[in-house]
Motif scaffolding. Structure first.
Motif, PDB file in Angstrom:
ATOM      1  N   HIS A   1       0.839  -1.206   0.000  1.00 22.53           N
ATOM      2  CA  HIS A   1       0.000   0.000   0.000  1.00 22.53           C
ATOM      3  C   HIS A   1       0.875   1.259   0.000  1.00 22.53           C
ATOM      4  O   HIS A   1       0.577   2.229  -0.692  1.00 22.53           O
ATOM      5  N   GLU A   2       1.947   1.204   0.776  1.00 27.26           N
ATOM      6  CA  GLU A   2       2.880   2.338   0.831  1.00 27.26           C
ATOM      7  C   GLU A   2       3.501   2.597  -0.545  1.00 27.26           C
ATOM      8  O   GLU A   2       3.557   3.740  -1.010  1.00 27.26           O
ATOM      9  N   LEU A   3       3.965   1.525  -1.194  1.00 23.23           N
ATOM     10  CA  LEU A   3       4.572   1.676  -2.514  1.00 23.23           C
ATOM     11  C   LEU A   3       3.555   2.128  -3.561  1.00 23.23           C
ATOM     12  O   LEU A   3       3.890   2.893  -4.465  1.00 23.23           O
ATOM     13  N   THR A   4       2.318   1.663  -3.431  1.00 20.68           N
ATOM     14  CA  THR A   4       1.270   2.073  -4.362  1.00 20.68           C
ATOM     15  C   THR A   4       0.976   3.563  -4.213  1.00 20.68           C
ATOM     16  O   THR A   4       0.712   4.250  -5.190  1.00 20.68           O
ATOM     17  N   GLY A   5       1.060   4.061  -2.981  1.00 19.87           N
ATOM     18  CA  GLY A   5       0.761   5.468  -2.713  1.00 19.87           C
ATOM     19  C   GLY A   5       1.879   6.429  -3.071  1.00 19.87           C
ATOM     20  O   GLY A   5       1.677   7.643  -3.084  1.00 19.87           O
ATOM     21  N   GLU A   6       3.081   5.909  -3.361  1.00 18.05           N
ATOM     22  CA  GLU A   6       4.186   6.799  -3.723  1.00 18.05           C
ATOM     23  C   GLU A   6       3.884   7.461  -5.060  1.00 18.05           C
ATOM     24  O   GLU A   6       3.335   6.836  -5.963  1.00 18.05           O
ATOM     25  N   PRO A   7       4.278   8.718  -5.209  1.00 16.15           N
ATOM     26  CA  PRO A   7       4.059   9.380  -6.497  1.00 16.15           C
ATOM     27  C   PRO A   7       4.802   8.656  -7.616  1.00 16.15           C
ATOM     28  O   PRO A   7       5.888   8.122  -7.403  1.00 16.15           O
ATOM     29  N   ALA A   8       4.217   8.661  -8.801  1.00 21.14           N
ATOM     30  CA  ALA A   8       4.815   7.968  -9.950  1.00 21.14           C
ATOM     31  C   ALA A   8       6.203   8.511 -10.254  1.00 21.14           C
ATOM     32  O   ALA A   8       7.054   7.790 -10.770  1.00 21.14           O
TER      33      ALA A   8
END
Length: 195
Positions: free
Chosen positions: A74-81
């Motif tokens: 979830h943390e990695l998914t929430g990181e900006p592209a």
């Protein structure tokens, strides 16, 4: 008294789980349920009431690790592209899943898709939690064209479980698992590109 029975049952569950965590860490997925019961000071029937199958016990032992891996996805998914490419984010998470599976004895067995001992209603809750958590990472990588569109999180978990189980008794399981995973990942991208 119903209230005291529930408190006893909660204490038994916590004691069994604590002993099981130690035994699985020492013996792996094949830890003796009878030894766990003796060490916890309960009968084997009590262990089976709380954990009707070996898989149920392994899933309970692995729950905290699975929750940590899901939180990391979830943390990695929430990181900006802009912070990291979708392929790098997915690969970073998968590297952590591999590392956990190799270092945490019993986790690979808890993630395996063998239906023996799986909860007939909920299936494999550990694998399902990782599939749900890793889904957005995988979809983003597939949408960006860095991952074949037919690859699923279940495919990746199966691959990781196989590697973790195959390297469990290797003299250097972590290094060998990482090497094998890197070889496999090379084939996940479109036309063999890196995922």
């Amino acid at each position: 008294m119903p209230g005291s029975k529930r408190a006893d049952a909660r204490r038994n569950y916590a004691r069994i789980l604590a002993v099981a965590e130690e035994e699985v860490a020492a013996q792996g997925a094949g830890a003796s349920l009878e030894h766990i019961a003796r060490t916890a000071g309960v009968g084997s029937g009590t262990v089976r009431r709380h954990f009707p199958s070996r898989r149920a016990l392994l899933e309970a032992v692995s729950r905290k690790r699975i929750e940590a891996l899901a939180a990391r996805a979830h943390e990695l998914t929430g990181e900006p592209a802009s912070a990291k490419s979708s392929g790098d984010a997915l690969l970073e998470w998968l590297d952590e899943v591999v590392a956990y599976c190799v270092s945490a004895r019993g986790l690979a067995a808890a993630l395996s898709y063998d239906d023996a001992g799986a909860d007939p209603v909920h299936g494999n809750s550990c694998a399902a939690a990782l599939e749900e958590a890793g889904g957005p990472l995988l979809r983003r990588a597939a949408d960006d064209g860095v991952l074949r569109p037919d690859v699923t999180v279940a495919d990746l978990i199966t691959l990781i479980v196989g590697i973790a189980l195959a390297t469990e008794h290797h003299p250097e399981p972590a290094a060998q698992a990482e090497r094998l995973f890197r070889l496999a990942v090379a084939g996940l991208g479109p036309a063999g590109a890196r995922a």
